[in-house]
Design a protein around this motif. Structure first.
Motif, PDB file in Angstrom:
ATOM      1  N   GLU A   1      10.358   5.029 -11.710  1.00 53.92           N
ATOM      2  CA  GLU A   1      10.054   4.003 -10.426  1.00 53.92           C
ATOM      3  C   GLU A   1      10.161   2.677 -11.126  1.00 53.92           C
ATOM      4  OE1 GLU A   1       5.982   5.181  -9.152  1.00 53.92           O
ATOM      5  OE2 GLU A   1       6.571   7.362  -9.810  1.00 53.92           O
ATOM      6  N   ARG A   2       9.728   2.476 -12.232  1.00 55.69           N
ATOM      7  CA  ARG A   2       9.770   1.093 -12.852  1.00 55.69           C
ATOM      8  C   ARG A   2      11.226   0.404 -12.555  1.00 55.69           C
ATOM      9  NH1 ARG A   2       8.895  -0.533 -17.678  1.00 55.69           N
ATOM     10  NH2 ARG A   2       8.071  -2.431 -17.139  1.00 55.69           N
ATOM     11  N   ARG A   3      12.283   1.387 -13.144  1.00 58.51           N
ATOM     12  CA  ARG A   3      13.578   0.857 -13.219  1.00 58.51           C
ATOM     13  C   ARG A   3      14.249   0.618 -11.656  1.00 58.51           C
ATOM     14  NH1 ARG A   3      15.558   5.871 -16.895  1.00 58.51           N
ATOM     15  NH2 ARG A   3      14.485   5.485 -18.893  1.00 58.51           N
ATOM     16  N   PHE A   4      13.560   1.434 -10.651  1.00 52.17           N
ATOM     17  CA  PHE A   4      14.021   1.322  -9.349  1.00 52.17           C
ATOM     18  C   PHE A   4      13.738  -0.210  -8.885  1.00 52.17           C
ATOM     19  CE2 PHE A   4      13.037   1.549  -4.873  1.00 52.17           C
ATOM     20  CZ  PHE A   4      14.409   1.540  -4.340  1.00 52.17           C
ATOM     21  N   LEU A   5      12.391  -0.547  -9.310  1.00 53.20           N
ATOM     22  CA  LEU A   5      11.757  -1.811  -8.834  1.00 53.20           C
ATOM     23  C   LEU A   5      12.219  -2.781  -9.351  1.00 53.20           C
ATOM     24  CD1 LEU A   5       7.860  -0.354  -8.820  1.00 53.20           C
ATOM     25  CD2 LEU A   5       9.217  -1.024  -6.843  1.00 53.20           C
ATOM     26  N   PHE A   6      12.524  -2.740 -10.779  1.00 51.84           N
ATOM     27  CA  PHE A   6      13.128  -3.674 -11.536  1.00 51.84           C
ATOM     28  C   PHE A   6      14.357  -4.110 -11.054  1.00 51.84           C
ATOM     29  CE2 PHE A   6      14.778  -5.947 -15.395  1.00 51.84           C
ATOM     30  CZ  PHE A   6      13.595  -6.518 -15.779  1.00 51.84           C
ATOM     31  N   ARG A   7      15.382  -3.224 -10.841  1.00 47.82           N
ATOM     32  CA  ARG A   7      16.545  -3.462 -10.156  1.00 47.82           C
ATOM     33  C   ARG A   7      16.566  -4.183  -8.979  1.00 47.82           C
ATOM     34  NH1 ARG A   7      18.187   1.931 -12.660  1.00 47.82           N
ATOM     35  NH2 ARG A   7      19.823   1.544 -14.170  1.00 47.82           N
ATOM     36  N   THR A   8      15.633  -3.730  -8.129  1.00 45.86           N
ATOM     37  CA  THR A   8      15.444  -4.354  -6.836  1.00 45.86           C
ATOM     38  C   THR A   8      14.931  -5.948  -7.027  1.00 45.86           C
ATOM     39  OG1 THR A   8      14.818  -2.532  -6.015  1.00 45.86           O
ATOM     40  CG2 THR A   8      14.349  -4.312  -4.637  1.00 45.86           C
ATOM     41  N   GLY A   9      14.213  -6.314  -8.036  1.00 44.64           N
ATOM     42  CA  GLY A   9      13.445  -7.534  -8.317  1.00 44.64           C
ATOM     43  C   GLY A   9      14.631  -8.535  -8.717  1.00 44.64           C
ATOM     44  N   ILE A  10      15.606  -7.887  -9.693  1.00 40.34           N
ATOM     45  CA  ILE A  10      16.773  -8.478 -10.239  1.00 40.34           C
ATOM     46  C   ILE A  10      17.698  -9.040  -9.099  1.00 40.34           C
ATOM     47  CG2 ILE A  10      18.955  -8.408 -11.453  1.00 40.34           C
ATOM     48  CD1 ILE A  10      16.441  -8.554 -13.250  1.00 40.34           C
ATOM     49  N   ALA A  11      17.970  -7.883  -7.940  1.00 40.02           N
ATOM     50  CA  ALA A  11      18.715  -8.332  -7.023  1.00 40.02           C
ATOM     51  C   ALA A  11      17.992  -9.443  -5.993  1.00 40.02           C
ATOM     52  CB  ALA A  11      19.112  -7.014  -5.946  1.00 40.02           C
TER      53      ALA A  11
ATOM     54  N   ALA B   1       7.027 -11.606  -4.356  1.00 35.88           N
ATOM     55  CA  ALA B   1       7.185 -11.439  -5.735  1.00 35.88           C
ATOM     56  C   ALA B   1       6.028 -11.086  -6.424  1.00 35.88           C
ATOM     57  CB  ALA B   1       7.614 -12.515  -6.293  1.00 35.88           C
ATOM     58  N   GLN B   2       4.944 -11.633  -5.854  1.00 34.16           N
ATOM     59  CA  GLN B   2       3.401 -11.098  -6.361  1.00 34.16           C
ATOM     60  C   GLN B   2       3.258  -9.675  -6.424  1.00 34.16           C
ATOM     61  OE1 GLN B   2       0.191 -13.367  -4.834  1.00 34.16           O
ATOM     62  NE2 GLN B   2      -1.239 -12.620  -6.460  1.00 34.16           N
ATOM     63  N   VAL B   3       3.468  -9.164  -5.232  1.00 37.63           N
ATOM     64  CA  VAL B   3       3.223  -7.694  -4.591  1.00 37.63           C
ATOM     65  C   VAL B   3       4.260  -6.931  -5.718  1.00 37.63           C
ATOM     66  CG1 VAL B   3       3.438  -5.982  -2.963  1.00 37.63           C
ATOM     67  CG2 VAL B   3       2.488  -8.271  -2.470  1.00 37.63           C
ATOM     68  N   TRP B   4       5.241  -7.449  -5.823  1.00 43.40           N
ATOM     69  CA  TRP B   4       6.317  -6.574  -6.494  1.00 43.40           C
ATOM     70  C   TRP B   4       5.887  -6.579  -8.028  1.00 43.40           C
ATOM     71  CZ3 TRP B   4       9.430  -8.748 -10.673  1.00 43.40           C
ATOM     72  CH2 TRP B   4      10.308  -7.639 -11.154  1.00 43.40           C
ATOM     73  N   ARG B   5       5.599  -7.583  -8.634  1.00 43.00           N
ATOM     74  CA  ARG B   5       4.746  -7.643  -9.793  1.00 43.00           C
ATOM     75  C   ARG B   5       3.840  -6.545 -10.093  1.00 43.00           C
ATOM     76  NH1 ARG B   5       6.783 -11.691 -13.490  1.00 43.00           N
ATOM     77  NH2 ARG B   5       7.780 -13.360 -12.555  1.00 43.00           N
ATOM     78  N   GLY B   6       2.827  -6.274  -9.224  1.00 43.39           N
ATOM     79  CA  GLY B   6       1.953  -5.614  -9.242  1.00 43.39           C
ATOM     80  C   GLY B   6       2.254  -4.180  -9.240  1.00 43.39           C
ATOM     81  N   LEU B   7       3.231  -3.742  -8.578  1.00 43.10           N
ATOM     82  CA  LEU B   7       3.969  -2.686  -8.491  1.00 43.10           C
ATOM     83  C   LEU B   7       4.709  -2.135  -9.798  1.00 43.10           C
ATOM     84  CD1 LEU B   7       5.394  -2.350  -4.675  1.00 43.10           C
ATOM     85  CD2 LEU B   7       3.118  -1.403  -5.771  1.00 43.10           C
ATOM     86  N   LEU B   8       5.392  -3.301 -10.521  1.00 39.90           N
ATOM     87  CA  LEU B   8       6.054  -2.955 -11.716  1.00 39.90           C
ATOM     88  C   LEU B   8       5.291  -2.689 -12.668  1.00 39.90           C
ATOM     89  CD1 LEU B   8       8.992  -3.170 -12.558  1.00 39.90           C
ATOM     90  CD2 LEU B   8       8.443  -5.689 -13.098  1.00 39.90           C
TER      91      LEU B   8
ATOM     92  N   THR C   1       0.671  -1.237   0.085  1.00 36.15           N
ATOM     93  CA  THR C   1       0.047   0.046   0.006  1.00 36.15           C
ATOM     94  C   THR C   1       0.872   1.368  -0.041  1.00 36.15           C
ATOM     95  OG1 THR C   1      -1.747  -1.019   1.207  1.00 36.15           O
ATOM     96  CG2 THR C   1      -1.674   1.346   1.212  1.00 36.15           C
ATOM     97  N   TRP C   2       1.882   1.234   0.827  1.00 34.18           N
ATOM     98  CA  TRP C   2       2.676   2.438   1.232  1.00 34.18           C
ATOM     99  C   TRP C   2       3.855   2.684   0.226  1.00 34.18           C
ATOM    100  CZ3 TRP C   2      -0.488   5.181   3.535  1.00 34.18           C
ATOM    101  CH2 TRP C   2      -1.342   4.824   4.499  1.00 34.18           C
ATOM    102  N   ILE C   3       4.464   1.769  -0.645  1.00 36.18           N
ATOM    103  CA  ILE C   3       5.555   1.926  -1.508  1.00 36.18           C
ATOM    104  C   ILE C   3       5.196   2.717  -2.580  1.00 36.18           C
ATOM    105  CG2 ILE C   3       7.005   0.760  -3.026  1.00 36.18           C
ATOM    106  CD1 ILE C   3       7.644  -1.271  -0.951  1.00 36.18           C
ATOM    107  N   PRO C   4       4.045   2.439  -3.393  1.00 39.02           N
ATOM    108  CA  PRO C   4       3.647   3.301  -4.457  1.00 39.02           C
ATOM    109  C   PRO C   4       3.330   4.813  -4.048  1.00 39.02           C
ATOM    110  CG  PRO C   4       2.339   1.254  -4.358  1.00 39.02           C
ATOM    111  CD  PRO C   4       3.000   1.372  -3.211  1.00 39.02           C
ATOM    112  N   ALA C   5       2.701   4.923  -2.635  1.00 39.71           N
ATOM    113  CA  ALA C   5       2.577   6.409  -2.210  1.00 39.71           C
ATOM    114  C   ALA C   5       3.889   7.096  -2.074  1.00 39.71           C
ATOM    115  CB  ALA C   5       1.590   6.254  -1.055  1.00 39.71           C
TER     116      ALA C   5
END
Length: 530
Positions: free
Chosen positions: A220-230, A206-213, A172-176
């Motif tokens: 924002e997508r680049r930040f999220l994607f790099r975190t998902g790769i890590a 990972a499911q929540v992360w995909r929804g945010l991506l 809830t709070w990360i997108p905000a």
């Protein structure tokens, strides 16, 4: 609550307050503040205070959400709200009214958000505490700002609350908070919020992360994607899919690097070959590098004629290990009836002026892409002949015209004097742009005349460039005399002076009042020669 009237301080009527609380009025004030100066920001504060005075929770949060959607505006508003104007329609500082509207967590969301930007640290600290009692996504940008506050008690309370919210419900709070967090990443004391978001992402699924991506800005997508790769949330097939199809070049590159790294480790040359067939050069070069590491030099050397410079460089390195002479390969390729543009570019990269003789016949090739590449190659080989290229400047292809103009700029003095002016008056826009480029650097009088002509052009790009050049020249002449560099001086005849005055009069409306006045003063002070 009393609002200052726009006429200098008269109280607004109830109808005016009602108009200020309309959603369309809030959106208009936000749009104006996003591009305006302090007056527009101050007006936005007035509108928000008027909405808060109504006391409707839903309306206040809706108005605040419109502001919070623009992190850059929130940052500017935070810096501006503490500055009270001393004159004009906003003589009573907004901070005084904010302090009166805000009391505790029972205050409206708008009052809490505005109070969090107050100049008094004690009020900001109370506002942070109130936000944490009644948090909402539209309040988060203001909480993030206070997590980097210069006052320690305010900063610590905001950081504790931000960490608690992110740990309890990251989805809830990360997108905000993410847009504002990334905006403040390079600020002093701004790294805490970034680290908290990253830690919260490590804790979510990972499911929540995909929804945010699936949403958000490219940053924002680049930040999220790099975190998902890590976190290794993406299997190899998904990495390949992102590398081949994603719309963002950074995401494609990161996905390609991760996919190729895993393919090399797991000995999957089939994956590398698939990525090497991508239409995106940033993906191909990473895939070919992976094939090189796997010992597949023969496959990589087949890309000697690729359109991308980095891909050709990797292919040449592989060819060298195989004993293949890349220069002879390029020389043979450009001698065919349909030479690959990549081969022409490759010859210009490793060839010499001797190879220019192989390329000149291709200046008359039927393909505009080949002709443009040959012009660029001859320029890189330092084999440009002014008379020969001047005959090509009216080529039917805009791409060829651009390359010819680029090649002729260092040799503009060897061209017929009237050619650039003829091009600047042509009906084709690419020829007018070429003529303007060829007139660059020929003196102040030529630059001023060409800029005034271009400023009147129907092509928006050429007109904008002409206005910018004329504005720069006029301001350079009007600047303070203590500057070390000399002012531009016009050395023109009487006829040329009269022509410049006429052009300046015609362009006055498009140049703007300040530039036109400076230009008139400059021309008035210039004494024409004989």
């Amino acid at each position: 609550m009393i609002l200052a009237g726009r006429d200098g301080g008269a109280p607004s009527t109830r109808s005016a307050v009602g108009e200020a609380t309309q959603p369309s009025t809030v959106r208009a004030a936000v749009a104006a503040a996003a591009v305006g100066r302090w007056e527009a920001l101050q007006h936005l504060v007035e509108v928000l205070l008027a909405v808060d005075a109504i006391g409707a929770e839903a309306g206040s949060r809706s108005a605040l959400a419109v502001v919070a959607a623009d992190p850059a505006l929130v940052v500017r508003l935070d810096a501006n709200v503490r500055r009270g104007p001393s004159c004009g329609p906003y003589t009573e500082p907004a901070l005084q009214r904010v302090a009166r509207r805000f009391t505790d967590a029972s205050s409206g969301p708008l009052a809490m958000a505005l109070a969090s930007m107050h100049g008094d640290g004690r009020i900001r600290e109370r506002a942070v505490a109130a936000i944490l009692v009644r948090p909402g996504p539209e309040m988060m940008p203001f909480l993030v700002l206070r997590a980097g506050d210069w006052v320690t008690p305010v900063r610590e309370r905001a950081r504790a609350g931000l960490a608690m919210l992110l740990s309890e419900d990251p989805g809830t709070w990360i997108p905000a908070v993410l847009p504002t967090v990334l905006r403040l990443d390079e600020r002093l004391r701004g790294g805490f919020a970034v680290n908290q978001v990253r830690a919260a992402m490590f804790a979510m699924t990972a499911q929540v992360w995909r929804g945010l991506l699936g949403s958000g800005s490219p940053r924002e997508r680049r930040f999220l994607f790099r975190t998902g790769i890590a976190q290794r949330w993406l299997p190899l097939p998904d990495l390949v899919a992102y590398a081949l199809t994603d719309r963002d070049v950074v995401v494609r590159s990161v996905a390609a690097e991760a996919a190729c790294r895993e393919a090399v480790w797991t000995r999957r040359p089939d994956v590398l070959r698939r990525l090497a067939r991508s239409t995106r050069s940033e993906v191909r070069v990473v895939a070919l590098t992976g094939l090189v590491r796997g010992g597949h030099d023969g496959e990589v050397a087949a890309y000697l004629d690729d359109d991308a410079p980095l891909v050709r460089a990797v292919a040449r390195d592989a060819a060298r290990r195989l004993g293949v002479d890349a220069r002879e390969h390029y020389r043979h390729a450009v001698g065919t009836d349909d030479p690959p543009p990549g081969a022409i570019a490759g010859l210009s990269e490793i060839g010499s002026a001797v190879d220019a003789a192989l390329l000149r016949p291709l200046l008359a090739h039927r393909s505009a892409r080949v002709r443009a590449q040959v012009v660029r190659a001859l320029r890189l080989l330092d084999a440009v002949v002014a008379a020969e290229f001047a005959a090509l400047v009216r080529d039917p292809s805009p791409a060829v015209v651009r390359e010819v103009a680029t090649a002729l700029r260092p040799l503009a003095g060897a061209l017929p004097p009237d050619l650039p002016w003829q091009l600047l008056a042509d009906t084709r826009v690419e020829l007018r742009r070429a003529g303007y480029r060829l007139l660059h650097g020929r003196g102040i009088d030529v630059a001023l005349r060409a800029g005034l002509i271009a400023a009147l052009d129907v092509d928006p790009r050429l007109a904008e460039r002409g206005r910018a050049d004329v504005t720069r020249l006029a301001r350079d002449h009007a600047r303070a005399t203590w500057r070390l560099t000399p002012r531009p001086e016009l050395r023109v005849s009487g006829a040329e002076h009269a022509d410049l005055r006429a052009l300046a009069a015609r362009a006055a409306s498009t140049l703007g009042e300040d530039t036109s006045e400076q230009l008139v003063e400059w021309l008035t002070a210039t004494r024409p020669g004989v």
